[in-house]
Design a protein around this motif. Structure first.
Motif, mmCIF file in Angstrom:
data_model
loop_
_atom_site.group_PDB
_atom_site.id
_atom_site.type_symbol
_atom_site.label_atom_id
_atom_site.label_comp_id
_atom_site.label_asym_id
_atom_site.label_seq_id
_atom_site.Cartn_x
_atom_site.Cartn_y
_atom_site.Cartn_z
ATOM 1 N N VAL A 228 36.220 5.571 -71.263
ATOM 2 C CA VAL A 228 34.801 5.559 -70.869
ATOM 3 C C VAL A 228 34.708 5.427 -69.344
ATOM 4 O O VAL A 228 35.375 4.586 -68.742
ATOM 5 C CB VAL A 228 34.070 4.392 -71.567
ATOM 6 N N ASP A 230 31.984 6.137 -65.627
ATOM 7 C CA ASP A 230 30.630 6.225 -65.076
ATOM 8 C C ASP A 230 30.534 7.517 -64.250
ATOM 9 O O ASP A 230 30.894 7.538 -63.066
ATOM 10 C CB ASP A 230 30.397 4.974 -64.199
ATOM 11 N N CYS A 263 25.981 3.641 -66.346
ATOM 12 C CA CYS A 263 26.187 3.947 -67.777
ATOM 13 C C CYS A 263 27.589 4.519 -67.956
ATOM 14 O O CYS A 263 28.018 5.350 -67.157
ATOM 15 C CB CYS A 263 25.232 5.035 -68.265
ATOM 16 N N TYR A 265 30.205 6.780 -70.320
ATOM 17 C CA TYR A 265 30.309 7.776 -71.395
ATOM 18 C C TYR A 265 31.776 8.014 -71.702
ATOM 19 O O TYR A 265 32.609 8.063 -70.796
ATOM 20 C CB TYR A 265 29.663 9.106 -70.984
ATOM 21 N N SER A 266 32.062 8.221 -72.991
ATOM 22 C CA SER A 266 33.442 8.490 -73.376
ATOM 23 C C SER A 266 33.755 9.969 -73.141
ATOM 24 O O SER A 266 32.848 10.796 -72.954
ATOM 25 C CB SER A 266 33.648 8.150 -74.851
ATOM 26 N N GLU A 269 32.083 11.984 -75.779
ATOM 27 C CA GLU A 269 30.632 12.091 -75.529
ATOM 28 C C GLU A 269 30.358 13.127 -74.444
ATOM 29 O O GLU A 269 29.407 13.907 -74.543
ATOM 30 C CB GLU A 269 30.056 10.726 -75.123
ATOM 31 N N LEU A 270 31.203 13.143 -73.428
ATOM 32 C CA LEU A 270 31.004 14.134 -72.366
ATOM 33 C C LEU A 270 31.207 15.548 -72.915
ATOM 34 O O LEU A 270 30.404 16.451 -72.654
ATOM 35 C CB LEU A 270 31.943 13.853 -71.194
ATOM 36 N N THR A 273 28.174 16.480 -75.058
ATOM 37 C CA THR A 273 26.981 16.723 -74.224
ATOM 38 C C THR A 273 27.124 18.068 -73.519
ATOM 39 O O THR A 273 26.174 18.846 -73.432
ATOM 40 C CB THR A 273 26.815 15.590 -73.183
ATOM 41 N N GLU A 296 38.015 1.499 -70.006
ATOM 42 C CA GLU A 296 36.631 1.773 -69.615
ATOM 43 C C GLU A 296 36.323 1.189 -68.247
ATOM 44 O O GLU A 296 36.832 0.138 -67.876
ATOM 45 C CB GLU A 296 35.655 1.248 -70.667
ATOM 46 N N TRP A 298 32.764 1.163 -65.691
ATOM 47 C CA TRP A 298 31.488 1.619 -65.176
ATOM 48 C C TRP A 298 30.930 0.574 -64.229
ATOM 49 O O TRP A 298 31.388 -0.566 -64.200
ATOM 50 C CB TRP A 298 30.513 2.017 -66.290
ATOM 51 N N LEU A 316 23.656 12.693 -67.714
ATOM 52 C CA LEU A 316 24.861 13.459 -68.037
ATOM 53 C C LEU A 316 24.546 14.932 -68.356
ATOM 54 O O LEU A 316 25.339 15.819 -68.005
ATOM 55 C CB LEU A 316 25.586 12.791 -69.215
#
Ligand code: NAD
Ligand code: WQD
Length: 337
Positions: A228, A230, A263, A265-266, A269-270, A273, A296, A298, A316
């Motif tokens: 994860v 930022d 925020c 994002y993994s 998730e990227l 998206t 992670e 951020w 994102l």
């Protein structure tokens, strides 16, 4: 204001020069083009609507810098550095010379020209393997590779120099994961060779220049097992530099500020998206963890908001859309007109 932008032809520098130019500042780009091209400068001029002054030179060369400071300068933005973590492990002396010696010579040139305001490109890399998120600026600092060590030392050089000069202002901007491109699709990130960072790799897979993305690690203690981060839009970063210049022109002392969205994002998730917002497909495979990666990271971004009045505006989706437009319009980066 007249702003000397060292490393201004590069990825973050070019976006910053456009933002400064659009605010009416006089920008002088100073760059040795070791990781950039003149095409970027032409495109910056196109976006700003007037020529952008350019001096080809190296921050390690006093004579080059003397030319740059000859016409008077109000503030320096210092982007000029080598930035590959992997290369820094195989060629540490090259990194020490370029980044550390370069910063010393640049500070000497500033002193000789009586310029006392600097905005510096630092990095979240200075937090090393921080396990505590979100990371605040007061978190312990640590280098985990030679590149990171140069950023840490450059920060310390600027901090110590600032403490010795009552009128000096230094803003150390710690970027998290800069991604995206100018919405025009005219300037963006143009990595040479295989991209080391996630977003340019994703866009090259999506355009079928590379077959598949390798996702480094699927067993991290995160919500889906992948790392994860930022991610922050480069246009937001550019605007933060304009705010940092304003701070440096009116305040004294040296401050360090995180620049991110706050925020995380993994990787998955990227990818999702990106696929959803662009309609392009990103085939991927989960492989071993990449050595040196943290699970992670951020940012706590409250300090930048308080001190600069800045906060990231783009999410994102916009980062993905703009990165993709840049990739589509420039399949080989700046190598193709
Ligand atoms: P970039 O390589 O695109 O830009 C750096 C520019 O500096 C290039 O145009 C290069 O030619 C120039 N340069 C390098 N050494 C020089 C020298 N000795 N003299 C003159 N010019 C020189 O990199 P970028 O992504 O735009 O990064 C800008 C700065 O931000 C760097 O200092 C980098 O360490 C830092 N940073 C980048 C990221 C990132 O993920 N892109 C994250 C955190 C921090
Ligand atoms: C992001 C995430 C990877 C590539 C680096 C530097 C840091 C700073 C910013 C300069 C991680 C994963 C990546 C891939 C993947 N730069 N990933 N497949 O490592 O957070 O930070 O850039 O100062 O110093 O270390 O960014 O974009 O490389 O990785 O799965 O092909 O994507 O493991 O979770 P990182 P990144």
């Amino acid at each position: 204001m007249k702003i000397l932008v060292c490393g201004g032809a590069g990825y973050i520098g070019s976006h910053t020069c456009v933002a400064l130019g659009q605010l009416g500042h006089e920008v002088v780009v100073f760059d040795n083009l070791s990781n950039s091209t003149r095409v970027a400068i032409d495109r910056m001029a196109e976006l700003v609507g007037r020529p952008v002054a350019f001096i080809q030179g190296d921050i390690r060369e006093r004579r080059d810098l003397a030319r740059a400071f000859a016409g008077g300068v109000d503030c320096v933005i210092h982007f000029a550095a080598l930035k590959s973590v992997g290369e820094s492990c195989s060629r540490p002396l090259t990194y020490f010379d370029n980044n550390i010696s370069g910063t010393i010579t640049l500070l000497q040139a500033m002193e000789a020209a009586q310029v006392s305001r600097m905005v510096f490109s630092s990095s979240a890399t200075v937090y090393g393997n921080s396990e505590q998120v979100p990371v605040t600026e007061s978190a312990p600092l640590q280098a985990t590779n030679p590149y990171g060590r140069t950023k840490l030392i450059m920060e310390e050089l600027i901090r110590d120099y600032s403490a010795s000069q009552p009128g000096f202002s230094g803003v150390l901007l710690r970027y998290f994961n800069p991604v995206g491109a100018h919405p025009s699709g005219r300037i963006g990130e143009s990595p040479t060779g295989t991209p080391a960072n996630l977003m340019p790799y994703v866009t090259q897979v999506a355009i079928k220049r590379r077959e598949q993305l390798q996702v480094f690690g699927g067993d991290y203690p995160t919500r889906d097992g992948t790392g994860v981060r930022d991610y922050v839009h480069v246009v937001d970063l550019a605007e933060a530099h304009a705010s940092a210049v304003r701070w440096a022109m009116t305040q004294q002392g040296c401050i360090a500020l995180n620049l991110g969205t706050g925020c995380g994002y993994s990787v998955l998730e990227l990818i999702r998206t990106f696929e959803r917002t662009t309609g392009a497909r990103v085939p991927y495979r989960i492989v071993e963890r990449r050595p040196g990666d943290v699970a992670e990271l951020w940012a706590d971004v409250s300090m930048a908001r308080e001190v600069l009045g800045w906060q990231a505006r783009h999410g994102l989706e916009r980062m993905c859309e703009d990165a993709w437009r840049w990739q589509l319009n420039n399949p080989d980066g700046y190598q193709v007109a």
